[in-house]
Design a protein around this motif. Sequence first.
Motif, PDB file in Angstrom:
ATOM      1  N   VAL A 109       0.852  -1.179   0.000  1.00 32.31           N
ATOM      2  CA  VAL A 109       0.000   0.000   0.000  1.00 32.31           C
ATOM      3  C   VAL A 109       0.893   1.235   0.000  1.00 32.31           C
ATOM      4  O   VAL A 109       1.714   1.410   0.907  1.00 32.31           O
ATOM      5  CB  VAL A 109      -0.929   0.019   1.230  1.00 32.31           C
ATOM      6  N   ILE A 116      -2.972   0.549  -4.036  1.00 29.16           N
ATOM      7  CA  ILE A 116      -2.665  -0.755  -3.468  1.00 29.16           C
ATOM      8  C   ILE A 116      -2.256  -1.680  -4.597  1.00 29.16           C
ATOM      9  O   ILE A 116      -2.806  -1.619  -5.700  1.00 29.16           O
ATOM     10  CB  ILE A 116      -3.884  -1.323  -2.698  1.00 29.16           C
ATOM     11  N   ILE A 130      -7.011   3.796  -3.469  1.00 26.92           N
ATOM     12  CA  ILE A 130      -7.424   3.567  -2.083  1.00 26.92           C
ATOM     13  C   ILE A 130      -7.900   4.858  -1.418  1.00 26.92           C
ATOM     14  O   ILE A 130      -7.672   5.961  -1.908  1.00 26.92           O
ATOM     15  CB  ILE A 130      -6.268   2.987  -1.248  1.00 26.92           C
ATOM     16  N   ILE A 176      -7.908  -3.329   6.155  1.00 22.59           N
ATOM     17  CA  ILE A 176      -8.252  -3.091   4.757  1.00 22.59           C
ATOM     18  C   ILE A 176      -9.676  -3.596   4.584  1.00 22.59           C
ATOM     19  O   ILE A 176     -10.009  -4.693   5.045  1.00 22.59           O
ATOM     20  CB  ILE A 176      -7.308  -3.854   3.813  1.00 22.59           C
ATOM     21  N   VAL A 211       1.045  -7.377   4.697  1.00 27.34           N
ATOM     22  CA  VAL A 211       0.715  -6.112   4.036  1.00 27.34           C
ATOM     23  C   VAL A 211       1.779  -5.109   4.417  1.00 27.34           C
ATOM     24  O   VAL A 211       2.024  -4.854   5.603  1.00 27.34           O
ATOM     25  CB  VAL A 211      -0.676  -5.608   4.480  1.00 27.34           C
TER      26      VAL A 211
END
Length: 214
Positions: A109, A116, A130, A176, A211
Motif C-alpha cells: 500500500v 494498493i 485507495i 483493509i 501487508v
Amino acid sequence: MLRLTGCILKSIGLAFFLLIAACRNESDTAWQDASRSAMTPPTAISRSLHEPRIFLTPQQARQLSSRDGWPAMVSSLLEVPAAMAYGEYRWQDVLHSSPGGSGAVMVRVDLDRQIISVFRGGEEIGTAVILHGVDEYPTPRGSFPVIAMMRDHVSATYDSAPMPFTLRLTNDGVSIHGSDVQAGLGTHGCIGIPSEFAKRLFAVIHVGDVVHIV
C-alpha cells in the motif's frame, strides 16, 4: 476539510510508480499529467481478467525490489496506461489455475500515491485506488500480517458502517476493507478499497499474509 463518513473517508488520485512509468515507455511528465487527471470523476470500473501485462527484465526487477515494500523479485506488473480514477481497479489472476493459486500473496500500500498492489508468486495480480487516514487519524506505516478476516463486518465504533471483506491488520482495528471510494473522502486510519476489488482480494489472501504500508 475532508468529510468523515464512518471509517470511510479521503482519496486523491495517483500515478503508478515513476520507475514503472519508465517500464511502460512513459515520461515522468506524462505520468505527472496522468496523476492530475485522476482528480476527474470515476469512469467504468475494469473487471477484465485479461489486462495487458508488463514483464520485467531481471535488472528492472532488482531495481524495483530495492524500493520500500516491494517483493524480493517481481516478474510482471499489470499495465495501467493512465492514472486510475476513484473507484477503479485492475485485476488479472488468470496466470493461476484457481483462486488459491500458487505462491504467497503479498500486498503493498503506497499512501502517498494512494494505490494498493497485490502480488502472488512475483506477479502483480491486482491494483486499485485507495482511501486512507486523514491527518487526525493517520494510517500507520510498516509491515503487518493479516490477523483476522471478516467477510460481512460492520463497525462497532463508527455508526455501524459496513466494512465488507475486512482484513484486520492491527489489534486496535486498522484494517483493509471494502469502501465507497470517492473524491474528498478519507478514513479513521483504515485502508478503503473498492468493494469488488476487496472481494477479489479476500478470496486469495490468508491470515498471516503480509501487508506492507509505505
